[in-house]
Design a protein around this motif. Structure first.
Motif, short mmCIF file in Angstrom:
data_model
loop_
_atom_site.label_atom_id
_atom_site.label_comp_id
_atom_site.label_asym_id
_atom_site.label_seq_id
_atom_site.Cartn_x
_atom_site.Cartn_y
_atom_site.Cartn_z
N UNK A 88 -32.65 -63.99 -41.56
CA UNK A 88 -33.87 -64.51 -42.33
C UNK A 88 -34.18 -63.88 -43.36
N UNK A 89 -33.87 -62.27 -43.61
CA UNK A 89 -34.51 -61.40 -44.45
C UNK A 89 -33.69 -61.34 -45.82
N UNK A 90 -34.53 -61.24 -46.68
CA UNK A 90 -34.30 -61.11 -48.19
C UNK A 90 -33.53 -59.70 -48.42
N UNK A 91 -32.32 -59.68 -48.74
CA UNK A 91 -31.63 -58.30 -48.96
C UNK A 91 -31.13 -58.14 -50.44
N UNK A 92 -31.97 -57.91 -51.41
CA UNK A 92 -31.65 -57.94 -52.77
C UNK A 92 -30.73 -56.86 -53.45
N UNK A 93 -30.96 -55.77 -52.54
CA UNK A 93 -30.00 -54.58 -52.53
C UNK A 93 -28.81 -54.58 -51.93
N UNK A 94 -28.34 -55.73 -51.15
CA UNK A 94 -27.40 -55.77 -50.60
C UNK A 94 -26.91 -54.63 -49.49
N UNK A 102 -23.25 -64.40 -39.36
CA UNK A 102 -23.78 -65.05 -38.52
C UNK A 102 -25.08 -65.74 -38.74
N UNK A 103 -25.57 -66.45 -37.82
CA UNK A 103 -27.05 -67.24 -38.29
C UNK A 103 -28.40 -66.45 -38.08
N UNK A 104 -27.95 -65.67 -37.12
CA UNK A 104 -29.30 -64.65 -36.73
C UNK A 104 -29.53 -63.15 -37.17
N UNK A 105 -28.37 -62.49 -36.82
CA UNK A 105 -28.38 -61.04 -36.69
C UNK A 105 -27.64 -60.73 -38.17
N UNK A 106 -27.93 -59.45 -38.57
CA UNK A 106 -27.08 -58.86 -39.68
C UNK A 106 -27.23 -57.23 -39.41
N UNK A 107 -26.22 -56.70 -40.06
CA UNK A 107 -26.40 -55.24 -39.69
C UNK A 107 -25.68 -54.33 -40.81
N UNK A 108 -26.11 -53.14 -40.63
CA UNK A 108 -25.92 -52.19 -41.75
C UNK A 108 -24.82 -51.24 -41.19
N UNK A 109 -23.47 -51.07 -41.58
CA UNK A 109 -22.76 -50.07 -40.93
C UNK A 109 -22.91 -48.76 -42.02
N UNK A 110 -23.17 -47.77 -41.58
CA UNK A 110 -23.27 -46.53 -42.45
C UNK A 110 -22.25 -45.49 -41.97
#
Length: 136
Positions: A88-94, A102-110
């Motif tokens: 649901x969040x805007x992520x302009x910097x990807x 997915x339809x709900x979650x997103x993740x950042x793998x560092x």
């Protein structure tokens, strides 16, 4: 103080301190930096420890404000920050790099050697807080 299934915020913070120290490598440094950025982005964030079990006695760090913002899991090759409502969040910097389908979650793998854009990450945390507050 907030309670997370019987674990006080103070205890959850202590567990996260212990986890960061026990890692003793880039993953601990990354988790500590992410934690700092999260608290900088929103001083009202609550630190929790969830899903405590014998194989993971410190549990999974969870940052919340009006609901879960994100979790911080540590793997051999990455520190994974999973945003509960990331889709649901805007992520302009990807910043999101996994769970993109997915339809709900997103993740950042560092991964080792990678750095987050602090300004973009703080904006993402603030957007997640605003999303949670709007849902309340």
């Amino acid at each position: 103080m907030a309670e997370a299934k019987g674990v006080s915020e103070k205890e959850a913070s202590r567990r996260l301190d212990k986890q960061i120290k026990s890692l003793g490598d880039w993953r601990g440094e990354t988790l500590a930096e992410v934690r700092r950025l999260i608290h900088d982005a929103d001083p009202d964030i609550v630190e929790e420890s969830k899903w405590v079990k014998a194989s993971n006695p410190n549990g999974v760090p969870v940052w919340s404000h009006a609901g879960i913002i994100c979790t911080g899991e540590v793997y051999k090759q990455a520190v994974k920050l999973t945003f509960a409502r990331g889709a649901s969040l805007n992520d302009p910097k990807k910043l999101f790099t996994s769970s993109l389908e997915g339809n709900t979650r997103r993740a950042i793998d560092i991964r080792e050697g990678e750095k987050l854009d602090p300004k973009a990450f703080k904006a993402l945390i603030q957007a997640a807080v605003a999303e949670n507050l709007a849902r309340k």
